[in-house]
Design a protein around this motif. Structure first.
Motif, PDB file in Angstrom:
ATOM      1  N   VAL A   1      -0.039 -15.892 -18.367  1.00 51.64           N
ATOM      2  CA  VAL A   1      -0.755 -14.818 -19.059  1.00 51.64           C
ATOM      3  C   VAL A   1      -1.607 -14.030 -18.069  1.00 51.64           C
ATOM      4  O   VAL A   1      -1.718 -12.801 -18.165  1.00 51.64           O
ATOM      5  CB  VAL A   1      -1.632 -15.405 -20.191  1.00 51.64           C
ATOM      6  CG1 VAL A   1      -2.555 -14.327 -20.778  1.00 51.64           C
ATOM      7  CG2 VAL A   1      -0.760 -15.998 -21.293  1.00 51.64           C
ATOM      8  N   SER A   2      -2.196 -14.720 -17.092  1.00 51.65           N
ATOM      9  CA  SER A   2      -3.108 -14.058 -16.148  1.00 51.65           C
ATOM     10  C   SER A   2      -2.401 -13.051 -15.247  1.00 51.65           C
ATOM     11  O   SER A   2      -3.053 -12.226 -14.591  1.00 51.65           O
ATOM     12  CB  SER A   2      -3.830 -15.104 -15.290  1.00 51.65           C
ATOM     13  OG  SER A   2      -2.914 -15.781 -14.453  1.00 51.65           O
ATOM     14  N   LYS A   3      -1.073 -13.067 -15.215  1.00 48.64           N
ATOM     15  CA  LYS A   3      -0.336 -12.067 -14.435  1.00 48.64           C
ATOM     16  C   LYS A   3      -0.395 -10.694 -15.086  1.00 48.64           C
ATOM     17  O   LYS A   3      -0.227  -9.673 -14.417  1.00 48.64           O
ATOM     18  CB  LYS A   3       1.120 -12.501 -14.274  1.00 48.64           C
ATOM     19  CG  LYS A   3       1.302 -13.759 -13.434  1.00 48.64           C
ATOM     20  CD  LYS A   3       2.766 -14.148 -13.359  1.00 48.64           C
ATOM     21  CE  LYS A   3       2.955 -15.435 -12.545  1.00 48.64           C
ATOM     22  NZ  LYS A   3       4.378 -15.849 -12.501  1.00 48.64           N
ATOM     23  N   TYR A   4      -0.628 -10.660 -16.396  1.00 51.44           N
ATOM     24  CA  TYR A   4      -0.627  -9.404 -17.142  1.00 51.44           C
ATOM     25  C   TYR A   4      -1.983  -9.068 -17.767  1.00 51.44           C
ATOM     26  O   TYR A   4      -2.252  -7.912 -18.091  1.00 51.44           O
ATOM     27  CB  TYR A   4       0.413  -9.459 -18.272  1.00 51.44           C
ATOM     28  CG  TYR A   4       1.806  -9.773 -17.803  1.00 51.44           C
ATOM     29  CD1 TYR A   4       2.618  -8.780 -17.252  1.00 51.44           C
ATOM     30  CD2 TYR A   4       2.325 -11.064 -17.910  1.00 51.44           C
ATOM     31  CE1 TYR A   4       3.903  -9.055 -16.830  1.00 51.44           C
ATOM     32  CE2 TYR A   4       3.611 -11.353 -17.481  1.00 51.44           C
ATOM     33  CZ  TYR A   4       4.394 -10.355 -16.942  1.00 51.44           C
ATOM     34  OH  TYR A   4       5.679 -10.634 -16.517  1.00 51.44           O
ATOM     35  N   PHE A   5      -2.832 -10.091 -17.932  1.00 53.36           N
ATOM     36  CA  PHE A   5      -4.110  -9.906 -18.622  1.00 53.36           C
ATOM     37  C   PHE A   5      -5.213 -10.655 -17.878  1.00 53.36           C
ATOM     38  O   PHE A   5      -4.974 -11.741 -17.332  1.00 53.36           O
ATOM     39  CB  PHE A   5      -4.052 -10.478 -20.054  1.00 53.36           C
ATOM     40  CG  PHE A   5      -2.958  -9.923 -20.912  1.00 53.36           C
ATOM     41  CD1 PHE A   5      -3.208  -8.867 -21.791  1.00 53.36           C
ATOM     42  CD2 PHE A   5      -1.679 -10.463 -20.870  1.00 53.36           C
ATOM     43  CE1 PHE A   5      -2.205  -8.370 -22.601  1.00 53.36           C
ATOM     44  CE2 PHE A   5      -0.660  -9.961 -21.682  1.00 53.36           C
ATOM     45  CZ  PHE A   5      -0.927  -8.913 -22.550  1.00 53.36           C
ATOM     46  N   THR A   6      -6.410 -10.075 -17.876  1.00 55.25           N
ATOM     47  CA  THR A   6      -7.556 -10.870 -17.455  1.00 55.25           C
ATOM     48  C   THR A   6      -7.971 -11.743 -18.641  1.00 55.25           C
ATOM     49  O   THR A   6      -7.884 -11.329 -19.801  1.00 55.25           O
ATOM     50  CB  THR A   6      -8.736  -9.982 -17.033  1.00 55.25           C
ATOM     51  OG1 THR A   6      -9.126  -9.157 -18.125  1.00 55.25           O
ATOM     52  CG2 THR A   6      -8.347  -9.090 -15.853  1.00 55.25           C
ATOM     53  N   ILE A   7      -8.420 -12.961 -18.351  1.00 54.09           N
ATOM     54  CA  ILE A   7      -8.772 -13.920 -19.393  1.00 54.09           C
ATOM     55  C   ILE A   7     -10.240 -14.287 -19.238  1.00 54.09           C
ATOM     56  O   ILE A   7     -10.661 -14.770 -18.177  1.00 54.09           O
ATOM     57  CB  ILE A   7      -7.909 -15.197 -19.298  1.00 54.09           C
ATOM     58  CG1 ILE A   7      -6.419 -14.843 -19.315  1.00 54.09           C
ATOM     59  CG2 ILE A   7      -8.246 -16.159 -20.427  1.00 54.09           C
ATOM     60  CD1 ILE A   7      -5.504 -16.046 -19.055  1.00 54.09           C
ATOM     61  N   GLU A   8     -11.025 -14.041 -20.287  1.00 54.65           N
ATOM     62  CA  GLU A   8     -12.447 -14.402 -20.272  1.00 54.65           C
ATOM     63  C   GLU A   8     -12.728 -15.354 -21.429  1.00 54.65           C
ATOM     64  O   GLU A   8     -12.443 -15.024 -22.580  1.00 54.65           O
ATOM     65  CB  GLU A   8     -13.316 -13.161 -20.435  1.00 54.65           C
ATOM     66  CG  GLU A   8     -13.162 -12.101 -19.375  1.00 54.65           C
ATOM     67  CD  GLU A   8     -13.970 -10.857 -19.722  1.00 54.65           C
ATOM     68  OE1 GLU A   8     -15.215 -10.974 -19.830  1.00 54.65           O
ATOM     69  OE2 GLU A   8     -13.365  -9.788 -19.915  1.00 54.65           O
ATOM     70  N   LYS A   9     -13.288 -16.480 -21.125  1.00 56.27           N
ATOM     71  CA  LYS A   9     -13.670 -17.416 -22.176  1.00 56.27           C
ATOM     72  C   LYS A   9     -14.913 -16.904 -22.886  1.00 56.27           C
ATOM     73  O   LYS A   9     -15.846 -16.403 -22.257  1.00 56.27           O
ATOM     74  CB  LYS A   9     -13.945 -18.802 -21.572  1.00 56.27           C
ATOM     75  CG  LYS A   9     -14.125 -19.905 -22.593  1.00 56.27           C
ATOM     76  CD  LYS A   9     -14.243 -21.252 -21.898  1.00 56.27           C
ATOM     77  CE  LYS A   9     -14.468 -22.373 -22.888  1.00 56.27           C
ATOM     78  NZ  LYS A   9     -14.571 -23.700 -22.222  1.00 56.27           N
ATOM     79  N   LYS A  10     -14.931 -17.028 -24.227  1.00 56.09           N
ATOM     80  CA  LYS A  10     -16.041 -16.526 -25.024  1.00 56.09           C
ATOM     81  C   LYS A  10     -16.639 -17.645 -25.874  1.00 56.09           C
ATOM     82  O   LYS A  10     -15.958 -18.593 -26.245  1.00 56.09           O
ATOM     83  CB  LYS A  10     -15.577 -15.383 -25.939  1.00 56.09           C
ATOM     84  CG  LYS A  10     -15.085 -14.145 -25.179  1.00 56.09           C
ATOM     85  CD  LYS A  10     -16.234 -13.473 -24.445  1.00 56.09           C
ATOM     86  CE  LYS A  10     -15.798 -12.216 -23.729  1.00 56.09           C
ATOM     87  NZ  LYS A  10     -16.921 -11.535 -23.057  1.00 56.09           N
TER      88      LYS A  10
ATOM     89  N   LEU B   1     -11.075 -13.614 -24.510  1.00 57.61           N
ATOM     90  CA  LEU B   1     -10.798 -12.183 -24.556  1.00 57.61           C
ATOM     91  C   LEU B   1      -9.751 -11.861 -23.493  1.00 57.61           C
ATOM     92  O   LEU B   1      -9.947 -12.164 -22.304  1.00 57.61           O
ATOM     93  CB  LEU B   1     -12.071 -11.380 -24.276  1.00 57.61           C
ATOM     94  CG  LEU B   1     -11.881  -9.856 -24.162  1.00 57.61           C
ATOM     95  CD1 LEU B   1     -11.449  -9.253 -25.496  1.00 57.61           C
ATOM     96  CD2 LEU B   1     -13.169  -9.183 -23.655  1.00 57.61           C
ATOM     97  N   LEU B   2      -8.645 -11.273 -23.928  1.00 62.81           N
ATOM     98  CA  LEU B   2      -7.600 -10.832 -23.010  1.00 62.81           C
ATOM     99  C   LEU B   2      -7.701  -9.319 -22.838  1.00 62.81           C
ATOM    100  O   LEU B   2      -7.801  -8.587 -23.822  1.00 62.81           O
ATOM    101  CB  LEU B   2      -6.206 -11.170 -23.548  1.00 62.81           C
ATOM    102  CG  LEU B   2      -5.907 -12.618 -23.938  1.00 62.81           C
ATOM    103  CD1 LEU B   2      -4.440 -12.741 -24.364  1.00 62.81           C
ATOM    104  CD2 LEU B   2      -6.224 -13.573 -22.807  1.00 62.81           C
ATOM    105  N   THR B   3      -7.672  -8.852 -21.600  1.00 63.86           N
ATOM    106  CA  THR B   3      -7.682  -7.426 -21.311  1.00 63.86           C
ATOM    107  C   THR B   3      -6.439  -7.076 -20.529  1.00 63.86           C
ATOM    108  O   THR B   3      -6.185  -7.645 -19.460  1.00 63.86           O
ATOM    109  CB  THR B   3      -8.936  -7.025 -20.510  1.00 63.86           C
ATOM    110  OG1 THR B   3     -10.109  -7.417 -21.243  1.00 63.86           O
ATOM    111  CG2 THR B   3      -8.968  -5.522 -20.264  1.00 63.86           C
TER     112      THR B   3
END
Length: 410
Positions: free
Chosen positions: A274-283, A305-307
């Motif tokens: 997933v991190s290849k296409y989106f930044t991943i932030e834990k909330k 949160l995926l961006t």
């Protein structure tokens, strides 16, 4: 130009309307429909879903079901539950949900406008779902569920709506889901003329919700034309029941996704992909995306949160939709959901159910959930204007129009 006509309406007597008005036929499964009709015997659902009058040995699509719907409708007209208007009219149908108001014109739209793409679509329809409503409309000789249409705001129509709203409504009730329904009748010749001429200046009208009902009504009309070569085009079957709303008043809610598994990956491998296409932030709190190209993800009791990275964001009206970004860059390539219309590993949750429903589903029959930023009405218009189709389950409209308040006999 759009042909939007006043019509002779069959509608409930005022004292019965709150009991008759029902949510659309397709929001219930069979058991839920049976329960609803048992709870309220006057519910229009018993006509829209007449299998509720039979035990489970009778198939939902049995010919007897449609004949029963016709019998029930004619019975409710005969016993005075429904009245038949003697003059052609428009109606204003106003729905209030959580203090937000949307006000539409109830009228009949042209099957020719549908066929000529004046009325624009953004979804494909399924033949099996069409056949059900074709048979229902044809057997009942009536259109019982309005199609939800949208148009770009028009000042003349706005003025006529505001003028009519100063009069006493013919209906005013609050349904069990706390939606307020208010209806006014427009029968003055000058107002009808202004509204009809105003719609004639509009070149694009859009199906917001009800693609299958629209397609079914149109096919019934076309079949009847074939059976009557001398048709004039003015017969009632050439028009279908609609509620038309100005675009600025409409709200689309997100249509969230839940998936059964990680397609064989471990959590670590999945997150790496997933991190290849989106930044991943834990909330630390639930994630309801506040802007385009962002997504909430709920997995293993935690929210993220995926961006989307800039590389996967497109200007194309379809590929640029958030539902397409998620489908094309995560659901298909990573989770293996290549056809969301048929894949049993994915399900869709209307935004009205809230983020709590996503948490509940992942603790029950699903593994991972995604909360979406809602598609806008402008995006819907752009897809339809480009003669393209939205991905499945792109829009969730609230509040839902009620069936049984307005009926158009054909």
């Amino acid at each position: 130009m759009a042909v939007v006509k006043p019509f002779l309406c069959v509608r409930p007597k005022q004292e019965f309307v709150s009991r008759v008005a029902a949510l659309p036929y397709d929001v219930y499964n069979r058991q839920e429909a049976c329960d609803e009709v048992k709870k309220e015997p006057l519910s229009f659902l018993k006509i829209d879903r007449a299998e509720t009058q039979f035990d489970d040995s009778v198939d939902t699509y049995d010919a007897r079901v449609y004949l029963k719907a016709k019998e029930l409708l004619e019975g409710m007209i005969a016993d005075g539950t429904f009245v038949l208007d003697e003059e052609r009219a428009y109606f204003i149908y106003e729905l209030t949900m959580n203090s937000r108001i949307q006000t539409g014109i109830v009228a009949c739209s042209s099957i020719d406008d549908y066929n000529n793409n004046v009325i624009k679509k953004h979804e494909n329809t399924r033949a099996d779902k069409e056949i059900d409503r074709i048979t229902h409309v044809d057997t009942c000789n009536a259109q019982t569920g309005p199609i939800f249409l949208a148009y770009r705001d028009n000042i003349v129509i706005d003025q006529e709506v505001e003028k009519a709203r100063k009069n006493d409504p013919i209906y005013n009730f609050t349904s069990d889901d706390n939606i307020k329904h208010t209806v006014w009748k427009i029968s003055a010749i000058d107002s009808i003329d202004k509204i009809q001429k105003a719609f004639a200046t509009i070149n694009e009208i859009y199906i917001a919700d009800g693609h299958h009902r629209a397609a079914s009504a149109v096919k019934v009309g076309m079949h009847r034309r074939e059976a009557n070569p001398a048709f004039t085009g003015q017969e009632e079957y050439n028009f279908f029941l609609s509620v038309l709303f100005p675009d600025e008043q409409l709200m689309i809610m997100p249509y969230n996704r839940v998936v059964k598994d990680l397609n064989g990956d471990s959590k670590e491998v999945f997150f790496e992909k997933v991190s290849k296409y989106f930044t991943i932030e834990k909330k630390t709190e639930k994630v309801s995306p506040s802007r385009k190209a962002t997504f909430g993800m709920y997995f293993d009791h935690e929210w993220y949160l995926l961006t989307a990275s800039k590389e996967i964001i497109s200007d194309d009206p379809v590929k640029g939709l958030d539902v397409a970004i998620l489908q094309d860059n995560l659901l298909a390539p990573i989770l293996g959901i290549n056809d969301p219309k048929t894949d049993k590993r994915i399900d869709f949750v209307g935004g009205i159910r809230g983020l709590e429903e996503l948490e509940r589903r992942t603790g029950n029959d699903m593994k991972i959930a995604f909360s979406m930023y809602p598609t806008s009405i402008g995006e819907l218009f752009a897809v339809a204007d480009a003669d393209k189709l939205m991905p499945p389950k792109s829009t969730w409209f609230e509040p839902k129009l009620r069936s049984g308040i307005f009926i158009h006999r054909i």
